[in-house]
Write a protein that holds these residues in place. Structure first.
Motif, PDB file in Angstrom:
ATOM      1  N   ILE A   1       0.838  -1.203   0.000  1.00  0.00           N
ATOM      2  CA  ILE A   1       0.000   0.000   0.000  1.00  0.00           C
ATOM      3  C   ILE A   1       0.871   1.250   0.000  1.00  0.00           C
ATOM      4  CG2 ILE A   1      -1.631   1.356   1.372  1.00  0.00           C
ATOM      5  CD1 ILE A   1      -3.047  -1.159   2.113  1.00  0.00           C
ATOM      6  N   TYR A   2       1.906   1.251   0.837  1.00  0.00           N
ATOM      7  CA  TYR A   2       2.821   2.399   0.834  1.00  0.00           C
ATOM      8  C   TYR A   2       3.438   2.606  -0.543  1.00  0.00           C
ATOM      9  CZ  TYR A   2       2.724   3.223   5.893  1.00  0.00           C
ATOM     10  OH  TYR A   2       2.343   3.553   7.171  1.00  0.00           O
ATOM     11  N   GLN A   3       3.824   1.507  -1.182  1.00  0.00           N
ATOM     12  CA  GLN A   3       4.426   1.593  -2.509  1.00  0.00           C
ATOM     13  C   GLN A   3       3.433   2.149  -3.522  1.00  0.00           C
ATOM     14  OE1 GLN A   3       6.179  -2.064  -3.818  1.00  0.00           O
ATOM     15  NE2 GLN A   3       6.558  -1.339  -5.899  1.00  0.00           N
ATOM     16  N   ASN A   4       2.189   1.669  -3.479  1.00  0.00           N
ATOM     17  CA  ASN A   4       1.166   2.141  -4.418  1.00  0.00           C
ATOM     18  C   ASN A   4       0.811   3.611  -4.201  1.00  0.00           C
ATOM     19  OD1 ASN A   4       1.010  -0.382  -5.630  1.00  0.00           O
ATOM     20  ND2 ASN A   4      -0.645  -1.080  -4.288  1.00  0.00           N
ATOM     21  N   LYS A   5       0.976   4.066  -2.961  1.00  0.00           N
ATOM     22  CA  LYS A   5       0.688   5.472  -2.660  1.00  0.00           C
ATOM     23  C   LYS A   5       1.888   6.381  -2.948  1.00  0.00           C
ATOM     24  CE  LYS A   5      -1.625   6.527   0.999  1.00  0.00           C
ATOM     25  NZ  LYS A   5      -2.049   6.669   2.404  1.00  0.00           N
ATOM     26  N   GLY A   6       2.998   5.785  -3.363  1.00  0.00           N
ATOM     27  CA  GLY A   6       4.179   6.568  -3.687  1.00  0.00           C
ATOM     28  C   GLY A   6       5.110   6.815  -2.523  1.00  0.00           C
ATOM     29  N   HIS A   7       4.832   6.204  -1.360  1.00  0.00           N
ATOM     30  CA  HIS A   7       5.694   6.334  -0.186  1.00  0.00           C
ATOM     31  C   HIS A   7       6.765   5.236  -0.245  1.00  0.00           C
ATOM     32  CE1 HIS A   7       2.008   8.300   1.986  1.00  0.00           C
ATOM     33  NE2 HIS A   7       2.537   9.070   1.036  1.00  0.00           N
ATOM     34  N   LEU A   8       7.708   5.397  -1.158  1.00  0.00           N
ATOM     35  CA  LEU A   8       8.656   4.323  -1.458  1.00  0.00           C
ATOM     36  C   LEU A   8       9.611   4.053  -0.302  1.00  0.00           C
ATOM     37  CD1 LEU A   8       9.471   5.165  -5.193  1.00  0.00           C
ATOM     38  CD2 LEU A   8       7.646   3.738  -4.230  1.00  0.00           C
ATOM     39  N   ASN A   9      10.036   5.073   0.425  1.00  0.00           N
ATOM     40  CA  ASN A   9      10.970   4.873   1.541  1.00  0.00           C
ATOM     41  C   ASN A   9      10.325   4.031   2.638  1.00  0.00           C
ATOM     42  OD1 ASN A   9      13.037   6.326   0.318  1.00  0.00           O
ATOM     43  ND2 ASN A   9      12.414   8.274   1.225  1.00  0.00           N
ATOM     44  N   LYS A  10       9.049   4.322   2.945  1.00  0.00           N
ATOM     45  CA  LYS A  10       8.346   3.527   3.957  1.00  0.00           C
ATOM     46  C   LYS A  10       8.198   2.078   3.501  1.00  0.00           C
ATOM     47  CE  LYS A  10       5.639   7.223   6.130  1.00  0.00           C
ATOM     48  NZ  LYS A  10       4.273   7.722   6.462  1.00  0.00           N
ATOM     49  N   ALA A  11       7.895   1.902   2.212  1.00  0.00           N
ATOM     50  CA  ALA A  11       7.763   0.548   1.679  1.00  0.00           C
ATOM     51  C   ALA A  11       9.085  -0.199   1.755  1.00  0.00           C
ATOM     52  CB  ALA A  11       7.268   0.606   0.234  1.00  0.00           C
ATOM     53  N   LEU A  12      10.197   0.463   1.421  1.00  0.00           N
ATOM     54  CA  LEU A  12      11.509  -0.185   1.455  1.00  0.00           C
ATOM     55  C   LEU A  12      11.885  -0.620   2.864  1.00  0.00           C
ATOM     56  CD1 LEU A  12      13.640   1.936  -1.052  1.00  0.00           C
ATOM     57  CD2 LEU A  12      13.061  -0.500  -1.222  1.00  0.00           C
ATOM     58  N   VAL A  13      11.588   0.218   3.847  1.00  0.00           N
ATOM     59  CA  VAL A  13      11.893  -0.135   5.241  1.00  0.00           C
ATOM     60  C   VAL A  13      11.171  -1.430   5.617  1.00  0.00           C
ATOM     61  CG1 VAL A  13      11.548   0.533   7.647  1.00  0.00           C
ATOM     62  CG2 VAL A  13      12.381   2.220   5.996  1.00  0.00           C
ATOM     63  N   ILE A  14       9.901  -1.534   5.249  1.00  0.00           N
ATOM     64  CA  ILE A  14       9.121  -2.736   5.576  1.00  0.00           C
ATOM     65  C   ILE A  14       9.657  -3.947   4.821  1.00  0.00           C
ATOM     66  CG2 ILE A  14       6.850  -3.810   5.346  1.00  0.00           C
ATOM     67  CD1 ILE A  14       5.628  -1.064   5.871  1.00  0.00           C
ATOM     68  N   TYR A  15       9.980  -3.778   3.545  1.00  0.00           N
ATOM     69  CA  TYR A  15      10.492  -4.906   2.761  1.00  0.00           C
ATOM     70  C   TYR A  15      11.825  -5.407   3.331  1.00  0.00           C
ATOM     71  CZ  TYR A  15       6.991  -3.702  -0.788  1.00  0.00           C
ATOM     72  OH  TYR A  15       5.815  -3.459  -1.469  1.00  0.00           O
ATOM     73  N   HIS A  16      12.687  -4.476   3.757  1.00  0.00           N
ATOM     74  CA  HIS A  16      13.959  -4.885   4.366  1.00  0.00           C
ATOM     75  C   HIS A  16      13.722  -5.618   5.686  1.00  0.00           C
ATOM     76  CE1 HIS A  16      16.792  -3.284   1.525  1.00  0.00           C
ATOM     77  NE2 HIS A  16      16.315  -2.040   1.602  1.00  0.00           N
ATOM     78  N   ASP A  17      12.745  -5.161   6.444  1.00  0.00           N
ATOM     79  CA  ASP A  17      12.406  -5.857   7.699  1.00  0.00           C
ATOM     80  C   ASP A  17      11.952  -7.290   7.418  1.00  0.00           C
ATOM     81  OD1 ASP A  17      13.041  -3.670   9.223  1.00  0.00           O
ATOM     82  OD2 ASP A  17      10.959  -2.965   9.446  1.00  0.00           O
ATOM     83  N   ILE A  18      11.160  -7.457   6.365  1.00  0.00           N
ATOM     84  CA  ILE A  18      10.687  -8.804   6.009  1.00  0.00           C
ATOM     85  C   ILE A  18      11.864  -9.690   5.616  1.00  0.00           C
ATOM     86  CG2 ILE A  18       9.303 -10.124   4.360  1.00  0.00           C
ATOM     87  CD1 ILE A  18       7.414  -7.696   4.194  1.00  0.00           C
ATOM     88  N   ILE A  19      12.810  -9.138   4.840  1.00  0.00           N
ATOM     89  CA  ILE A  19      13.988  -9.904   4.434  1.00  0.00           C
ATOM     90  C   ILE A  19      14.798 -10.338   5.654  1.00  0.00           C
ATOM     91  CG2 ILE A  19      16.211  -9.750   3.220  1.00  0.00           C
ATOM     92  CD1 ILE A  19      14.790  -7.905   1.194  1.00  0.00           C
ATOM     93  N   ASP A  20      14.981  -9.424   6.598  1.00  0.00           N
ATOM     94  CA  ASP A  20      15.735  -9.750   7.810  1.00  0.00           C
ATOM     95  C   ASP A  20      15.027 -10.840   8.620  1.00  0.00           C
ATOM     96  OD1 ASP A  20      17.649  -7.882   7.143  1.00  0.00           O
ATOM     97  OD2 ASP A  20      16.786  -6.283   8.388  1.00  0.00           O
ATOM     98  N   LEU A  21      13.711 -10.732   8.725  1.00  0.00           N
ATOM     99  CA  LEU A  21      12.949 -11.745   9.466  1.00  0.00           C
ATOM    100  C   LEU A  21      13.022 -13.102   8.770  1.00  0.00           C
ATOM    101  CD1 LEU A  21       9.774  -9.660  10.424  1.00  0.00           C
ATOM    102  CD2 LEU A  21      11.524 -10.493  11.990  1.00  0.00           C
ATOM    103  N   SER A  22      12.993 -13.077   7.438  1.00  0.00           N
ATOM    104  CA  SER A  22      13.088 -14.336   6.686  1.00  0.00           C
ATOM    105  C   SER A  22      14.429 -15.012   6.924  1.00  0.00           C
ATOM    106  CB  SER A  22      12.909 -14.060   5.184  1.00  0.00           C
ATOM    107  OG  SER A  22      11.643 -13.507   4.920  1.00  0.00           O
ATOM    108  N   LYS A  23      15.488 -14.223   7.024  1.00  0.00           N
ATOM    109  CA  LYS A  23      16.811 -14.781   7.333  1.00  0.00           C
ATOM    110  C   LYS A  23      16.822 -15.421   8.710  1.00  0.00           C
ATOM    111  CE  LYS A  23      19.450 -11.599   4.381  1.00  0.00           C
ATOM    112  NZ  LYS A  23      20.443 -10.469   4.391  1.00  0.00           N
TER     113      LYS A  23
END
Length: 307
Positions: A277-299
């Motif tokens: 949703i953040y990405q679709n709204k153009g809030h790319l920095n907020k979206a990236l923070v969440i995606y990086h958190d997901i990657i870290d949790l997956s590790k």
């Protein structure tokens, strides 16, 4: 005796019962009814064991017996053939489920309709003195109505979806009570079917009803509340109401973290939905923070599994 732990128990009992009831001649008197029950129950064991070819064969035999019984009940000796019509309604319903599973949609619908016809007739013939039986009948017929609504949705018959689903819900409410977990499940299932049919507003109402019930039964912070919120968020997102969807997803994420923890698949899925949703709204920095958190949790999950 039947044993669910032994795969061969059902077929052995069926074989012996066929000999006793003289299956080649379909028996006499109550034998018609007894053999249908044996064959049908054998089919249920095959269903449990995943032996769907054997299951279809059992149901075909049971259907033949049903035709013979109904033929005799039209004769002068009708009083000799007492049988439980709800058993036959369940049989045709299960045949329909099997055919639906195998992609035979047309025949599945025909058997669901046959099950409904028999089930409704059984309810009409059940005396009010047999309240337990009547409630069981309401539950069975409610399930058949639900299957008909589901298959109509699959066929794209949008005008023929809501009525059977509403009938299903009404019967389940009578049989189980308003605040019963299964009633919440029916609301939720109706919502799923309506999403597939593209009826977003009706789907939203169904999920909101289910949400209200699960909150009443389990409290505000239960995992099932988060599940309902997830589907409500999906509908809002589909409708383009991104701010409302974001609020709902965030509440669902809070509950997921509370009940399941941070390192949990559903928790990460909820985070991903928020990131989208953040990405679709153009809030790319907020979206990236969440995606990086997901990657870290997956590790962390992978490291835990390897250790």
């Amino acid at each position: 005796q039947w044993s669910e732990s032994e795969d061969k128990a059902g077929p052995i009992c069926l074989s012996e019962a066929l000999k006793i009831e003289n299956y080649q001649g379909y028996g006499t008197g109550d034998g018609y009814v007894d053999i249908v029950t044996v064959i049908y129950n054998t089919g249920l064991i095959h269903m449990k064991n995943g032996a769907f070819d054997s299951l279809e064969e059992c149901f075909d035999h049971a259907r033949e017996c049903y035709d013979l019984i109904t033929e005799h009940t039209r004769s002068d000796n009708a009083s000799k053939y007492k049988y439980d019509a709800l058993v036959f309604a369940a049989m045709f319903n299960n045949i329909g489920c099997l055919q639906y599973r195998n992609g035979n949609i047309t025949n599945a619908k025909r058997n669901f309709n046959k099950a409904l016809q028999i089930g409704k007739r059984a309810l009409e013939q059940t005396s009010g003195n047999y309240m337990v039986k009547l409630m069981q009948g309401y539950k069975h017929v409610g399930t058949i109505y639900y299957n008909i609504g589901t298959i109509n949705a699959r066929l794209g018959l949008n005008d023929e979806i809501m009525r059977p689903l509403e009938c299903s819900l009404g019967l389940q409410r009578v049989a189980l009570g308003e605040s019963h977990p299964d009633v919440a499940i029916v609301h939720h299932s109706i919502g799923i079917v309506l999403i597939e049919a593209g009826q977003w507003n009706d789907a939203m109402n169904a999920f909101l009803e289910s949400l209200q019930l699960v909150r009443f039964m389990y409290g505000n912070d239960d995992y099932q509340v988060a599940e309902e919120l997830f589907y409500i968020g999906n509908v809002l997102e589909i409708k383009g109401e991104h701010n409302e969807a974001l609020h709902v997803y965030e509440e669902a994420l809070r509950i997921e973290r509370l009940t399941c923890g941070e390192i949990y698949p559903e928790t990460m899925v909820m985070m991903y939905k928020i990131g989208q949703i953040y990405q679709n709204k153009g809030h790319l920095n907020k979206a990236l923070v969440i995606y990086h958190d997901i990657i870290d949790l997956s590790k962390e999950v992978n490291d835990a599994e390897e250790s």
